[in-house]
Design an enzyme around this catalytic site. Structure first.
Site: not given
Ligand code: AMP
Length: 203
Positions: A25, A100, A139, A145, A157
């Site tokens: 994404k 999400r 990654r 991260r 996740r």
């Molecule tokens: P990402 O960078 O999109 O993989 O997000 C990293 C982490 O941020 C996720 O594993 C969640 O803990 C939190 N997170 C990001 N976006 C959301 C969302 N829309 N709803 C809930 N948690 C989120």
């Protein structure tokens, strides 16, 4: 007062880029932003920014992010609301990693509706689970991260995605806005497939 054309009111091209963690994404968002001049709203990036700045919101979100769990809806929705309201002059938004949950999707619809806007389309990147795990671990070697470096967090996740996020695809399917794109292969080829969907939506 901000002139009408400089606010986020009026007709915008708003896209949801959807898919499991590691689907690509972020990579595809960059290309979409370049081509369509949209404002990128990645809730994951926003949380990491808050965390880096040590804000109360960032510290609260970290509790969940550290475990690979979703951050509670109220926190996420409030943050997105704020971001939309403080952005001026946008041609549209690309939402990445948001919504999400179905609750977040409904809140986003309400939020955009109040500004006379809506989501035009959801692009879902399809990638098999085995490939996701390989990508996330790779990654993790360079992203710094912690949630990309631990097999248990990666699994949590993916489980969160399957249980809470996948129903969001059904939500947009019901609105006839879901388009699935095969997310494995050459990055530019995948982007070309996305462009074939988005080009006709430009006004
Ligand atoms: P990402 O960078 O999109 O993989 O997000 C990293 C982490 O941020 C996720 O594993 C969640 O803990 C939190 N997170 C990001 N976006 C959301 C969302 N829309 N709803 C809930 N948690 C989120």
């Amino acid at each position: 007062m901000i002139p009408e054309e400089e606010t986020t009111n009026g007709h915008l091209l708003n896209i949801v880029l959807f898919g499991p963690p590691g689907a690509g994404k972020g990579t595809q968002s960059e290309k979409i932003i370049d081509r369509y001049q949209l404002i990128h709203i990645s809730t994951g990036d926003l949380f990491r920014k808050h965390l880096g700045e040590g804000t109360a919101l960032g510290i609260e979100a970290q509790k969940y992010m550290d475990q690979g769990k979703l951050v509670p809806d109220e926190i996420v929705i409030g943050m997105v609301d704020d971001k939309i309201n403080t952005t001026i002059g946008a041609k549209g938004f690309i939402f990445d990693g948001f919504p999400r949950t179905v609750n977040q999707a409904e809140a986003l619809d309400r939020l955009l509706n109040t500004k006379g806007n809506q989501i035009a389309i959801m692009i879902s990147l399809d990638v098999p689970e085995d490939e996701l795990k390989v990508r996330l671990r790779n990654r993790g070697k360079t992203s710094g991260r912690s949630d990309d470096q631990d097999d248990q967090k990666i699994q949590t996740r993916i489980t969160e995605y399957l249980e809470k996020t996948l129903p969001v695809a059904a939500y947009y399917f019901q609105q006839e806005k879901l388009v699935k794109i095969h997310g494995v292969g050459d990055i530019d080829t995948i982007f070309n497939h996305i462009s074939e969907v988005l080009d006709p939506l430009q006004t």
